[in-house]
Write a protein that holds these residues in place. Structure first.
Motif, PDB file in Angstrom:
ATOM      1  N   GLY A 154       0.797  -1.225  -0.008  1.00 30.75           N
ATOM      2  CA  GLY A 154       0.071  -0.187  -0.008  1.00 30.75           C
ATOM      3  C   GLY A 154       0.966   1.272  -0.249  1.00 30.75           C
ATOM      4  N   VAL A 155       1.870   1.166   0.719  1.00 30.17           N
ATOM      5  CA  VAL A 155       2.899   2.421   0.744  1.00 30.17           C
ATOM      6  C   VAL A 155       3.177   2.624  -0.478  1.00 30.17           C
ATOM      7  CG1 VAL A 155       4.833   3.310   1.695  1.00 30.17           C
ATOM      8  CG2 VAL A 155       3.285   2.493   3.345  1.00 30.17           C
ATOM      9  N   LEU A 156       3.848   1.686  -1.195  1.00 35.02           N
ATOM     10  CA  LEU A 156       4.573   1.704  -2.497  1.00 35.02           C
ATOM     11  C   LEU A 156       3.411   2.408  -3.514  1.00 35.02           C
ATOM     12  CD1 LEU A 156       6.640  -1.688  -2.596  1.00 35.02           C
ATOM     13  CD2 LEU A 156       7.411   0.607  -2.447  1.00 35.02           C
ATOM     14  N   MET A 157       2.393   1.726  -3.334  1.00 32.46           N
ATOM     15  CA  MET A 157       1.197   2.236  -4.496  1.00 32.46           C
ATOM     16  C   MET A 157       0.686   3.748  -4.096  1.00 32.46           C
ATOM     17  SD  MET A 157       0.338  -0.308  -6.409  1.00 32.46           S
ATOM     18  CE  MET A 157      -1.249   0.146  -7.072  1.00 32.46           C
ATOM     19  N   SER A 158       0.874   4.209  -3.073  1.00 33.75           N
ATOM     20  CA  SER A 158       0.589   5.440  -2.560  1.00 33.75           C
ATOM     21  C   SER A 158       1.250   6.712  -3.433  1.00 33.75           C
ATOM     22  CB  SER A 158       0.805   5.829  -1.045  1.00 33.75           C
ATOM     23  OG  SER A 158       1.960   6.037  -0.689  1.00 33.75           O
ATOM     24  N   ILE A 159       2.548   6.264  -3.988  1.00 36.19           N
ATOM     25  CA  ILE A 159       3.437   7.144  -5.036  1.00 36.19           C
ATOM     26  C   ILE A 159       2.545   7.431  -6.345  1.00 36.19           C
ATOM     27  CG2 ILE A 159       5.853   7.483  -5.895  1.00 36.19           C
ATOM     28  CD1 ILE A 159       6.559   5.342  -3.769  1.00 36.19           C
ATOM     29  N   ASN A 160       1.630   6.578  -6.759  1.00 37.37           N
ATOM     30  CA  ASN A 160       0.922   6.569  -7.886  1.00 37.37           C
ATOM     31  C   ASN A 160       0.478   7.967  -8.337  1.00 37.37           C
ATOM     32  OD1 ASN A 160       1.644   3.970  -8.655  1.00 37.37           O
ATOM     33  ND2 ASN A 160      -0.424   3.331  -8.114  1.00 37.37           N
ATOM     34  N   PRO A 161      -0.502   8.652  -7.306  1.00 37.57           N
ATOM     35  CA  PRO A 161      -0.938   9.850  -7.556  1.00 37.57           C
ATOM     36  C   PRO A 161       0.236  11.027  -8.036  1.00 37.57           C
ATOM     37  CG  PRO A 161      -2.076   9.026  -5.704  1.00 37.57           C
ATOM     38  CD  PRO A 161      -0.882   7.980  -5.884  1.00 37.57           C
ATOM     39  N   VAL A 162       1.383  10.942  -7.244  1.00 35.73           N
ATOM     40  CA  VAL A 162       2.489  11.906  -7.642  1.00 35.73           C
ATOM     41  C   VAL A 162       3.047  11.468  -8.915  1.00 35.73           C
ATOM     42  CG1 VAL A 162       4.811  12.531  -6.717  1.00 35.73           C
ATOM     43  CG2 VAL A 162       3.174  11.940  -5.021  1.00 35.73           C
ATOM     44  N   PHE A 163       3.142  10.254  -9.341  1.00 35.17           N
ATOM     45  CA  PHE A 163       3.673  10.085 -10.629  1.00 35.17           C
ATOM     46  C   PHE A 163       2.590  10.593 -11.508  1.00 35.17           C
ATOM     47  CE2 PHE A 163       6.430   6.307  -9.126  1.00 35.17           C
ATOM     48  CZ  PHE A 163       7.306   6.854  -8.871  1.00 35.17           C
ATOM     49  N   ALA A 164       1.299  10.201 -11.369  1.00 37.74           N
ATOM     50  CA  ALA A 164       0.427  10.425 -12.575  1.00 37.74           C
ATOM     51  C   ALA A 164       0.431  12.237 -12.671  1.00 37.74           C
ATOM     52  CB  ALA A 164      -1.047  10.019 -11.961  1.00 37.74           C
ATOM     53  N   ALA A 165       0.467  12.965 -11.430  1.00 40.71           N
ATOM     54  CA  ALA A 165       0.473  14.375 -11.525  1.00 40.71           C
ATOM     55  C   ALA A 165       1.715  14.896 -12.538  1.00 40.71           C
ATOM     56  CB  ALA A 165       0.553  14.882 -10.421  1.00 40.71           C
ATOM     57  N   ALA A 166       2.911  14.298 -12.314  1.00 35.34           N
ATOM     58  CA  ALA A 166       4.147  14.633 -12.620  1.00 35.34           C
ATOM     59  C   ALA A 166       4.230  14.430 -14.215  1.00 35.34           C
ATOM     60  CB  ALA A 166       5.389  13.681 -12.114  1.00 35.34           C
ATOM     61  N   ILE A 167       3.612  13.098 -14.594  1.00 32.45           N
ATOM     62  CA  ILE A 167       3.653  12.481 -15.879  1.00 32.45           C
ATOM     63  C   ILE A 167       2.697  13.485 -16.760  1.00 32.45           C
ATOM     64  CG2 ILE A 167       2.806  10.795 -17.525  1.00 32.45           C
ATOM     65  CD1 ILE A 167       4.176   8.668 -15.342  1.00 32.45           C
ATOM     66  N   GLY A 168       1.528  13.953 -16.019  1.00 32.26           N
ATOM     67  CA  GLY A 168       0.522  14.568 -16.763  1.00 32.26           C
ATOM     68  C   GLY A 168       1.092  16.116 -17.108  1.00 32.26           C
ATOM     69  N   ILE A 170       4.365  16.977 -17.333  1.00 33.04           N
ATOM     70  CA  ILE A 170       5.518  16.922 -18.448  1.00 33.04           C
ATOM     71  C   ILE A 170       5.119  16.507 -19.665  1.00 33.04           C
ATOM     72  CG2 ILE A 170       7.538  15.533 -18.706  1.00 33.04           C
ATOM     73  CD1 ILE A 170       7.995  15.649 -15.739  1.00 33.04           C
ATOM     74  N   ALA A 171       4.265  15.379 -19.954  1.00 35.07           N
ATOM     75  CA  ALA A 171       3.858  14.773 -21.052  1.00 35.07           C
ATOM     76  C   ALA A 171       2.636  15.189 -21.756  1.00 35.07           C
ATOM     77  CB  ALA A 171       3.778  13.290 -21.044  1.00 35.07           C
ATOM     78  N   LEU A 172       1.747  15.659 -20.800  1.00 28.95           N
ATOM     79  CA  LEU A 172       0.345  16.319 -21.565  1.00 28.95           C
ATOM     80  C   LEU A 172      -0.085  17.659 -21.248  1.00 28.95           C
ATOM     81  CD1 LEU A 172      -1.757  13.313 -20.048  1.00 28.95           C
ATOM     82  CD2 LEU A 172      -0.642  13.331 -22.150  1.00 28.95           C
ATOM     83  N   ASN A 173       1.225  18.339 -20.537  1.00 29.86           N
ATOM     84  CA  ASN A 173       1.125  19.760 -20.318  1.00 29.86           C
ATOM     85  C   ASN A 173      -0.152  20.268 -19.451  1.00 29.86           C
ATOM     86  OD1 ASN A 173       3.375  20.575 -21.820  1.00 29.86           O
ATOM     87  ND2 ASN A 173       1.976  20.169 -23.870  1.00 29.86           N
ATOM     88  N   GLU A 174      -0.589  19.346 -18.521  1.00 31.07           N
ATOM     89  CA  GLU A 174      -1.454  19.541 -17.378  1.00 31.07           C
ATOM     90  C   GLU A 174      -0.987  20.440 -16.379  1.00 31.07           C
ATOM     91  OE1 GLU A 174      -4.000  15.257 -18.358  1.00 31.07           O
ATOM     92  OE2 GLU A 174      -3.130  15.828 -16.449  1.00 31.07           O
ATOM     93  N   GLU A 175      -1.257  21.789 -16.287  1.00 32.78           N
ATOM     94  CA  GLU A 175      -0.651  22.565 -14.998  1.00 32.78           C
ATOM     95  C   GLU A 175      -1.695  22.324 -13.748  1.00 32.78           C
ATOM     96  OE1 GLU A 175      -0.617  26.353 -16.305  1.00 32.78           O
ATOM     97  OE2 GLU A 175       0.473  26.013 -18.232  1.00 32.78           O
ATOM     98  N   LEU A 176      -0.993  22.080 -12.840  1.00 34.21           N
ATOM     99  CA  LEU A 176      -1.472  21.994 -11.545  1.00 34.21           C
ATOM    100  C   LEU A 176      -0.910  23.003 -10.799  1.00 34.21           C
ATOM    101  CD1 LEU A 176      -1.267  18.116 -10.838  1.00 34.21           C
ATOM    102  CD2 LEU A 176      -3.347  19.311 -11.684  1.00 34.21           C
ATOM    103  N   GLY A 177      -1.845  23.523  -9.809  1.00 35.77           N
ATOM    104  CA  GLY A 177      -1.338  24.885  -9.036  1.00 35.77           C
ATOM    105  C   GLY A 177      -1.009  24.156  -7.681  1.00 35.77           C
ATOM    106  N   ALA A 178      -0.604  25.244  -7.120  1.00 32.62           N
ATOM    107  CA  ALA A 178      -0.116  24.799  -5.611  1.00 32.62           C
ATOM    108  C   ALA A 178      -1.279  24.115  -4.561  1.00 32.62           C
ATOM    109  CB  ALA A 178       0.429  26.031  -4.796  1.00 32.62           C
ATOM    110  N   VAL A 179      -2.581  24.486  -4.715  1.00 35.06           N
ATOM    111  CA  VAL A 179      -3.480  23.792  -3.961  1.00 35.06           C
ATOM    112  C   VAL A 179      -3.734  22.591  -4.383  1.00 35.06           C
ATOM    113  CG1 VAL A 179      -5.959  24.301  -3.295  1.00 35.06           C
ATOM    114  CG2 VAL A 179      -4.555  26.167  -3.739  1.00 35.06           C
TER     115      VAL A 179
END
Length: 199
Positions: A154-168, A170-179
């Motif tokens: 479960g702890v290892l899986m908890s990294i998934n959202p961070v990876f998804a946000a970073a890939i989004g 970098i690769a998809l030009n999705e901008e996420l704000g500080a919030v």
């Protein structure tokens, strides 16, 4: 699970959709620990959801709803996969479940083929996505859950959202704000803390 997640990604982006989907495993972790700490985790995760969805008149509630359907499906998947892994040797259970899922998806696939007539490249991409997003990770999860303690998994899986946000980003030009990033951190942190409580 995947169908609702992909539909959510199309509406609200990769990072937010995967983060909301992650509420499924978090709910499973919280359901197994009934303590004040688990209630704190639920409150932290709730704050994270509010932060990343930022409810307002223009909020894409359909996209959020689809991501929450994916979350419910992922929670059910974890519980069912553990049961199948304990009762059926090898990967026969996962193979059967994949076949059942394919049969259930068949009407949707036929509708797409009839209405949109995809070309050969689109069909190959769909087959590759089916293998890489379903068959391979499901078998890997099944094998991992047999040999790795659930809290470590479960702890290892908890990294998934961070990876998804970073890939989004970098690769998809999705901008996420500080919030939004703060919301992702809150949900991931709540999951890691809930798993420690469960241990």
């Amino acid at each position: 699970m995947n169908l609702s997640l992909y539909a959510a990604i199309e509406r609200i982006g990769l990072g937010l959709a995967v983060t909301l989907e992650f509420l499924g495993p978090l709910a499973v972790a919280l359901a197994t620990t009934r303590s004040k700490g688990s209630m704190s985790c639920a409150a932290i995760a709730g704050a994270g959801v509010v932060a990343i969805t930022q409810p307002e008149a223009s909020t894409d509630y359909a996209g959020i709803g689809l991501a929450l359907i994916a979350a419910s499906s992922w929670g059910a998947y974890i519980l069912l996969n553990r049961t199948v892994g304990n009762r059926i040797p090898g990967v026969q259970g996962t193979a059967t479940a994949t076949g059942v899922s394919a049969a259930l998806f068949l009407p949707i696939g036929l509708t797409i083929f009839i209405t949109q007539r995809p070309d050969a490249a689109a069909v190959l991409c769909a087959v590759a996505a089916g293998l890489l997003a379903s068959v391979v990770p499901y078998i890997a999860d099944l094998v991992a859950l047999r040999s790795v303690p659930a809290h470590i998994f479960g702890v290892l899986m908890s990294i998934n959202p961070v990876f998804a946000a970073a890939i989004g980003a970098i690769a998809l030009n999705e901008e996420l704000g500080a919030v939004e990033w703060a919301g992702i951190v809150l949900i991931v942190g709540a999951n890691a803390f809930a798993l420690r409580l469960r241990r």
